[in-house]
Every structure is written in C-alpha cells, then in structure tokens.
Design a protein around this motif. Structure first.
Motif, short mmCIF file in Angstrom:
data_model
loop_
_atom_site.label_atom_id
_atom_site.label_comp_id
_atom_site.label_asym_id
_atom_site.label_seq_id
_atom_site.Cartn_x
_atom_site.Cartn_y
_atom_site.Cartn_z
N ARG A 287 0.83 -1.20 0.00
CA ARG A 287 0.00 0.00 0.00
C ARG A 287 0.86 1.25 0.00
N ASN B 243 -3.64 5.69 -1.19
CA ASN B 243 -4.89 5.08 -1.61
C ASN B 243 -4.71 4.11 -2.77
N ASP B 244 -3.48 3.70 -3.01
CA ASP B 244 -3.16 2.81 -4.12
C ASP B 244 -2.39 1.59 -3.66
N VAL B 245 -2.36 0.60 -4.55
CA VAL B 245 -1.46 -0.54 -4.41
C VAL B 245 -0.29 -0.28 -5.35
N THR C 95 0.86 1.60 -10.19
CA THR C 95 -0.07 1.65 -9.06
C THR C 95 -1.50 1.44 -9.55
N LEU D 82 -6.84 1.15 -4.62
CA LEU D 82 -7.12 0.05 -3.68
C LEU D 82 -8.47 -0.61 -3.92
N HIS D 83 -9.51 0.18 -4.15
CA HIS D 83 -10.87 -0.36 -4.18
C HIS D 83 -11.19 -1.19 -5.42
N SER E 271 -8.89 -3.39 -6.81
CA SER E 271 -7.78 -4.33 -6.85
C SER E 271 -7.99 -5.42 -5.81
N GLY F 11 -5.52 -4.69 -3.22
CA GLY F 11 -5.96 -3.54 -2.43
C GLY F 11 -7.01 -3.92 -1.41
N LYS F 12 -7.94 -4.77 -1.80
CA LYS F 12 -8.97 -5.22 -0.86
C LYS F 12 -8.35 -5.99 0.30
N LEU G 289 -6.77 -3.42 2.60
CA LEU G 289 -7.78 -2.68 3.36
C LEU G 289 -8.42 -3.54 4.44
N LEU H 88 -10.48 6.60 2.46
CA LEU H 88 -10.18 6.61 1.02
C LEU H 88 -10.73 7.85 0.35
#
Length: 174
Positions: free
Chosen positions: A18, A21-23, A44, A47-48, A50, A53-54, A57, A70
């Motif tokens: 992380r 707000n990105d991977v 990148t 997150l939401h 990916s 990303g999940k 989170l 986020l």
C-alpha cells in the motif's frame, strides 16, 4: 516462490504494497501463457478496484476507518464498487474467507484473486494471481487461494519493513 506459483497456476503473479490510496506493484512475474494480463512492477492501482488492495484494506485496522479514509471510489468499469457500504461489506467477506477477488472491476475480461501477506496479523503486502476470465474461472478460485496462502506464508518471514521500503524507493521514478 512467485515464479513457482506462476508456473503452477499458469497465471501472472504480483506482489503489492500500500502507498496511500493505491497498491504499488513491487514485484511481477509474467504468465507463461500467450493470453494473459500483466500489471508491470512500479505501477499503481486504486485500492478499491484491486484484489490486492482489498486484502490490504481488510487486514489493517478497522474496515470502517480504512474505507472512510479513502478518496472517492472512482468507477473504472461497470463492475467497480463505488459505494462505501458495499465496499465495507466486500472487505468483511475478504476478512472472513481470507482472500479477495477483483472480478472485472478494473479491466473487462480480467479477474484477479489475492491473499494478504501477514506479519503479526496485519497485512504488510498482498500477493495476487491474475488472468483472463476465460482461464481464471470461478471453479478454480478456492484451489488458487490455497496456493496463494501457502506462498504468502512462505514469503512473510522474509518480507520485512526495510525490504518493502527499499522496493518502493527503488521503483519510484522521481
């Protein structure tokens, strides 16, 4: 280990961490298949949308706090989760079953499954298998999740904070 996982699944493999707000895709192994989807290292992804990303989170602190922190949940495809309450429900499911799914939420025709790499119960990274939906079918998800879990458990002890920080700084183009 990631190359072995790619050979065993026939899919592309990513390890991400992380960054805001990105991977950040720190490591990437190409699928040996000619029909594949690749996400190169040093790129990148929000997150939401990916699977990695999940995982990141769902396995760091309280889910409500993670989602509320986020930025906007941008629609990337018609399958993207853009409502916070739906994302929170999805993250609860990720926490319960131990793996996350990106089912065409970022790219039509592409599916990814990911598991967290845990240190002391907290995700420090995530590992994902990704590929075309015609090859990464729903009936294979549980088996692939088991392979991912095994790889994550093997990788976790050697994946310290210093390694993660170094990977991010080395791949930063600035």
């Amino acid at each position: 280990m990631l190359r072995e996982l790619s050979a065993a699944t026939g899919k592309s493999i990513k390890l991400g961490i992380r960054t805001g707000n990105d991977v950040h895709v720190a490591l990437h192994v190409l699928s040996p298949q000619p029909l594949r989807f690749d996400q190169p290292a040093s790129t990148t992804v929000p997150l939401h949308v990916s699977a990695m990303g999940k995982c990141l989170l769902a396995h760091v602190g309280e889910i409500d706090d993670q989602v509320d922190g986020l930025d906007s949940l941008t629609r990337v495809t018609d399958r993207s989760i853009t409502q916070r309450n739906k994302l929170k429900a999805e993250l609860e499911l990720v926490r319960q079953r131990g793996w996350a799914l990106n089912d065409e939420e970022r790219n039509p025709g592409v599916r990814a499954i990911a598991v967290p790499v845990l240190r002391d119960g907290t995700a420090v990274a995530a590992i994902a298998v990704q590929g075309p939906t015609i090859r990464l079918t729903e009936d294979r998800l549980d088996d692939i999740a088991a392979q991912l879990r095994s790889t994550a458990q093997t990788v976790a002890p050697g994946l310290g904070r210093k390694v993660i920080d170094q990977t991010v700084s080395e791949s930063d183009p600035t």
